[in-house]
Design an enzyme around this catalytic site. Structure first.
Site, short mmCIF file in Angstrom:
data_model
loop_
_atom_site.label_atom_id
_atom_site.label_comp_id
_atom_site.label_asym_id
_atom_site.label_seq_id
_atom_site.Cartn_x
_atom_site.Cartn_y
_atom_site.Cartn_z
CG HIS A 87 -0.03 0.15 2.50
ND1 HIS A 87 0.53 -0.94 3.13
CD2 HIS A 87 0.39 1.22 3.20
CE1 HIS A 87 1.24 -0.54 4.17
NE2 HIS A 87 1.19 0.77 4.24
CG HIS B 253 7.32 5.21 1.44
ND1 HIS B 253 6.82 6.29 2.12
CD2 HIS B 253 7.30 4.17 2.31
CE1 HIS B 253 6.53 5.93 3.35
NE2 HIS B 253 6.80 4.65 3.51
P1 ATP Z 1 5.49 -2.85 11.55
O1 ATP Z 1 5.33 -1.57 12.31
O2 ATP Z 1 5.20 -4.05 12.34
O3 ATP Z 1 6.79 -2.95 10.80
P2 ATP Z 1 3.85 -1.67 9.52
O4 ATP Z 1 4.75 -0.50 9.59
O5 ATP Z 1 3.56 -2.26 8.18
O6 ATP Z 1 4.36 -2.85 10.42
P3 ATP Z 1 2.06 -0.01 10.95
O7 ATP Z 1 3.16 0.36 11.90
O8 ATP Z 1 0.69 -0.22 11.50
O9 ATP Z 1 2.44 -1.32 10.17
O10 ATP Z 1 2.00 1.11 9.86
C1 ATP Z 1 1.02 1.13 8.85
C2 ATP Z 1 1.51 2.01 7.72
O11 ATP Z 1 1.71 3.34 8.21
C3 ATP Z 1 2.86 1.58 7.16
O12 ATP Z 1 2.89 1.91 5.77
C4 ATP Z 1 3.86 2.45 7.89
O13 ATP Z 1 5.03 2.67 7.14
C5 ATP Z 1 3.07 3.74 8.06
N1 ATP Z 1 3.49 4.43 9.29
C6 ATP Z 1 3.64 3.88 10.51
N2 ATP Z 1 4.01 4.79 11.43
C7 ATP Z 1 4.10 5.97 10.77
C8 ATP Z 1 4.41 7.31 11.16
N3 ATP Z 1 4.73 7.63 12.41
N4 ATP Z 1 4.38 8.25 10.20
C9 ATP Z 1 4.06 7.95 8.93
N5 ATP Z 1 3.74 6.72 8.50
C10 ATP Z 1 3.75 5.74 9.40
#
Ligand code: ATP
Ligand code: MG
Length: 206
Positions: A42, A126
């Site tokens: 995504h 990204h």
């Molecule tokens: P994990 O944290 O276990 O590696 P993930 O990053 O895929 O898994 P989430 O942390 O729930 O899952 O994040 C969901 C989406 O939001 C991902 O695309 C992640 O890169 C993005 N994301 C997470 N935290 C932030 C943030 N603080 N700012 C911007 N984007 C974020």
């Protein structure tokens, strides 16, 4: 619940990216990366983090409005990049102005619905492909391979609200990580950027 707003690329574009990541998986060092799962691919528009369930109705209304205001726009997956020494991603090209506007509208929608949003950094579209476990992994071979990647263009037509369930440690047979809660069509109403000044957006696109 943990939420974010996203653009989900269509199956055809995901398949193209699948071909590229098949190549990446064969490069030396690929087993030292944690690869994101294909059904989960995504483009995050706005990350909300933990959202109180009570805010959900208002959030839906606001996100629907953000989608309603934004016209469909062209995008394609393109090239690659990294955040720090750990996150490997593919980027996008196309109508990045409209994409940024949609991201800003999704962010504003969440704020107005009462979600405590972080101060936003500069929006960098990204799609995360892999994360390194340590800072020592050399990402260059992967970036070199991604450099020439040009995905096929599609028309972004929806804003999607996604629920993220963080993995429960020690549970291997896990549930899906991401779940689409709702999606709203982009409708381009209300005189946004693309509605003005003689169709400049179409000329710039792609
Ligand atoms: P994990 O944290 O276990 O590696 P993930 O990053 O895929 O898994 P989430 O942390 O729930 O899952 O994040 C969901 C989406 O939001 C991902 O695309 C992640 O890169 C993005 N994301 C997470 N935290 C932030 C943030 N603080 N700012 C911007 N984007 C974020
Ligand atoms: Mg995360």
């Amino acid at each position: 619940m943990r939420l974010f707003a996203a653009v989900l690329p269509p199956a055809e574009q995901l398949a193209e990216l699948g071909h590229v990541t098949d190549l990446l998986h064969r490069l030396p060092g690929a087993d030292r990366l944690r690869w994101t799962s294909r059904p989960a691919w995504h483009l995050t528009l706005a990350f909300m983090g933990e959202v109180d369930e009570e805010l959900l109705p208002e959030l839906r209304v606001r996100l629907a409005r953000a989608a309603h205001r934004t016209p469909p726009f062209p995008l394609r997956l393109h090239g690659g990049g990294h955040f720090g020494r750990r996150a490997l991603w593919t980027g996008v090209a196309g109508d990045l102005d409209e994409l940024r506007l949609l991201a800003e509208r999704a962010d504003a929608a969440a704020r107005r619905a009462g979600v405590a949003m972080e101060e936003h950094r500069r929006y960098q579209a990204h799609l995360t492909l892999a994360r390194a476990r340590t800072d020592e992994t050399d990402l260059r071979p992967f970036l070199d391979e991604l450099h020439a990647f040009e995905g096929g263009r599609w028309q972004v037509a929806e804003l999607t609200l996604v629920r993220s369930r963080l993995p429960v440690s020690g549970v291997p047979g896990e549930q899906p990580r991401y779940e689409t809660l709702d999606a709203w069509p982009l409708e381009g109403a209300g005189g946004g950027r693309s509605a003005g000044a003689g169709g400049g957006a179409a000329g710039r696109a792609g």
